[in-house]
Design a protein around this motif. Sequence first.
Motif, PDB file in Angstrom:
ATOM      1  N   HIS A  86     -18.885  15.290  -9.341  1.00  0.00           N
ATOM      2  CA  HIS A  86     -18.346  14.197  -9.844  1.00  0.00           C
ATOM      3  C   HIS A  86     -17.823  14.785 -11.476  1.00  0.00           C
ATOM      4  CE1 HIS A  86     -18.441  10.063 -11.150  1.00  0.00           C
ATOM      5  NE2 HIS A  86     -19.234  10.432 -12.335  1.00  0.00           N
ATOM      6  N   THR A  87     -18.680  15.527 -11.905  1.00  0.00           N
ATOM      7  CA  THR A  87     -18.047  16.085 -13.331  1.00  0.00           C
ATOM      8  C   THR A  87     -16.650  16.687 -13.177  1.00  0.00           C
ATOM      9  OG1 THR A  87     -20.285  16.874 -13.871  1.00  0.00           O
ATOM     10  CG2 THR A  87     -18.719  17.595 -15.478  1.00  0.00           C
ATOM     11  N   ARG A  88     -16.398  17.406 -12.110  1.00  0.00           N
ATOM     12  CA  ARG A  88     -15.129  17.987 -11.981  1.00  0.00           C
ATOM     13  C   ARG A  88     -14.290  16.992 -11.681  1.00  0.00           C
ATOM     14  NH1 ARG A  88     -14.152  22.486  -7.890  1.00  0.00           N
ATOM     15  NH2 ARG A  88     -12.278  22.686  -9.221  1.00  0.00           N
ATOM     16  N   GLU A  89     -14.573  15.748 -11.088  1.00  0.00           N
ATOM     17  CA  GLU A  89     -13.739  14.432 -10.770  1.00  0.00           C
ATOM     18  C   GLU A  89     -13.354  13.728 -11.935  1.00  0.00           C
ATOM     19  OE1 GLU A  89     -15.776  12.155  -7.971  1.00  0.00           O
ATOM     20  OE2 GLU A  89     -15.507  13.536  -6.373  1.00  0.00           O
ATOM     21  N   LEU A  90     -14.376  13.945 -13.099  1.00  0.00           N
ATOM     22  CA  LEU A  90     -13.978  13.421 -14.338  1.00  0.00           C
ATOM     23  C   LEU A  90     -13.007  14.009 -15.186  1.00  0.00           C
ATOM     24  CD1 LEU A  90     -17.700  12.287 -15.258  1.00  0.00           C
ATOM     25  CD2 LEU A  90     -15.653  10.566 -14.476  1.00  0.00           C
ATOM     26  N   GLY A  91     -12.481  15.457 -14.633  1.00  0.00           N
ATOM     27  CA  GLY A  91     -11.626  15.980 -15.371  1.00  0.00           C
ATOM     28  C   GLY A  91     -12.311  17.488 -16.291  1.00  0.00           C
ATOM     29  N   HIS A  92     -13.445  17.566 -16.069  1.00  0.00           N
ATOM     30  CA  HIS A  92     -13.984  18.666 -16.881  1.00  0.00           C
ATOM     31  C   HIS A  92     -14.189  19.783 -16.133  1.00  0.00           C
ATOM     32  CE1 HIS A  92     -15.409  15.604 -19.624  1.00  0.00           C
ATOM     33  NE2 HIS A  92     -15.897  14.775 -18.893  1.00  0.00           N
ATOM     34  N   ARG A  93     -14.194  20.815 -16.741  1.00  0.00           N
ATOM     35  CA  ARG A  93     -14.184  22.183 -16.347  1.00  0.00           C
ATOM     36  C   ARG A  93     -15.911  22.481 -16.130  1.00  0.00           C
ATOM     37  NH1 ARG A  93     -14.880  27.395 -19.162  1.00  0.00           N
ATOM     38  NH2 ARG A  93     -14.345  28.993 -17.750  1.00  0.00           N
ATOM     39  N   MET A 112      -9.222  20.639 -21.799  1.00  0.00           N
ATOM     40  CA  MET A 112     -10.131  20.152 -20.871  1.00  0.00           C
ATOM     41  C   MET A 112     -11.511  20.711 -21.355  1.00  0.00           C
ATOM     42  SD  MET A 112     -10.682  21.308 -16.815  1.00  0.00           S
ATOM     43  CE  MET A 112      -9.029  21.059 -16.529  1.00  0.00           C
ATOM     44  N   PRO A 113     -12.533  19.677 -21.365  1.00  0.00           N
ATOM     45  CA  PRO A 113     -13.925  20.030 -21.882  1.00  0.00           C
ATOM     46  C   PRO A 113     -14.714  20.808 -20.509  1.00  0.00           C
ATOM     47  CG  PRO A 113     -13.435  17.735 -22.241  1.00  0.00           C
ATOM     48  CD  PRO A 113     -12.349  18.216 -21.222  1.00  0.00           C
ATOM     49  N   THR A 114     -15.255  21.817 -21.307  1.00  0.00           N
ATOM     50  CA  THR A 114     -16.447  22.468 -20.477  1.00  0.00           C
ATOM     51  C   THR A 114     -17.851  22.030 -20.299  1.00  0.00           C
ATOM     52  OG1 THR A 114     -14.786  24.522 -20.658  1.00  0.00           O
ATOM     53  CG2 THR A 114     -17.152  24.821 -20.036  1.00  0.00           C
ATOM     54  N   VAL A 115     -18.318  22.094 -19.346  1.00  0.00           N
ATOM     55  CA  VAL A 115     -19.759  21.550 -19.113  1.00  0.00           C
ATOM     56  C   VAL A 115     -20.430  22.721 -18.467  1.00  0.00           C
ATOM     57  CG1 VAL A 115     -21.236  19.830 -17.949  1.00  0.00           C
ATOM     58  CG2 VAL A 115     -19.254  19.046 -18.864  1.00  0.00           C
ATOM     59  N   LEU A 134     -22.518  26.632  -6.327  1.00  0.00           N
ATOM     60  CA  LEU A 134     -21.727  27.576  -6.815  1.00  0.00           C
ATOM     61  C   LEU A 134     -20.266  27.628  -6.358  1.00  0.00           C
ATOM     62  CD1 LEU A 134     -24.349  30.368  -7.513  1.00  0.00           C
ATOM     63  CD2 LEU A 134     -23.373  28.717  -9.374  1.00  0.00           C
ATOM     64  N   ALA A 135     -20.138  27.246  -5.054  1.00  0.00           N
ATOM     65  CA  ALA A 135     -18.891  27.173  -4.430  1.00  0.00           C
ATOM     66  C   ALA A 135     -18.054  25.856  -4.852  1.00  0.00           C
ATOM     67  CB  ALA A 135     -19.182  26.861  -2.800  1.00  0.00           C
ATOM     68  N   HIS A 136     -18.484  25.079  -5.540  1.00  0.00           N
ATOM     69  CA  HIS A 136     -18.046  23.820  -6.224  1.00  0.00           C
ATOM     70  C   HIS A 136     -17.360  24.242  -7.612  1.00  0.00           C
ATOM     71  CE1 HIS A 136     -18.644  21.829  -2.580  1.00  0.00           C
ATOM     72  NE2 HIS A 136     -20.152  22.001  -2.777  1.00  0.00           N
ATOM     73  N   ALA A 137     -17.814  25.395  -8.243  1.00  0.00           N
ATOM     74  CA  ALA A 137     -17.758  25.632  -9.538  1.00  0.00           C
ATOM     75  C   ALA A 137     -15.999  25.959 -10.055  1.00  0.00           C
ATOM     76  CB  ALA A 137     -18.277  26.474  -9.945  1.00  0.00           C
ATOM     77  N   ASP A 138     -15.849  25.450 -11.202  1.00  0.00           N
ATOM     78  CA  ASP A 138     -14.641  26.030 -11.752  1.00  0.00           C
ATOM     79  C   ASP A 138     -14.984  27.583 -11.944  1.00  0.00           C
ATOM     80  OD1 ASP A 138     -12.487  24.068 -12.015  1.00  0.00           O
ATOM     81  OD2 ASP A 138     -14.305  22.987 -13.121  1.00  0.00           O
TER      82      ASP A 138
END
Length: 119
Positions: free
Chosen positions: A19-26, A1-4, A39-43
């Motif tokens: 949106h970046t999480r929805e695209l499957g990125h960490r 999984m790509p990390t952004v 920060l609450a929405h972060a991986d």
Amino acid sequence: MPTVLLLGAGRDQCPAILHTRELGHRVVPVDDDPTAPGLAHADVAEVADVASVDAIEGLARSHGADAVLTVAEDRSVPVVAAVAERLGLPSLGPDAAHRFTHKLAMRRTLAEEGLPQPT
């Protein structure tokens, strides 16, 4: 999984984080405010000085970032460009980032290119 690694985790960055999480990125948002809502929405959430190229580069390396970006945070554009260049990631480059986020440099660049600008 790509990390952004995304600089800024304020209200304006929340849609980009989600949106970046929805695209499957960490997603690893970084903000200097530990109460930033994104920060609450972060991986993985990180609190650090977003103006420090060295600090952000260190975080990008430690998380194995595949991309470094910012959204709605002009002051972070030069930092993102410098870090991406150091890591060999795609970027508009530090020079362009500076010229188009620093008003005097932007006006000078536009004048040199003969492009109209407000007076």
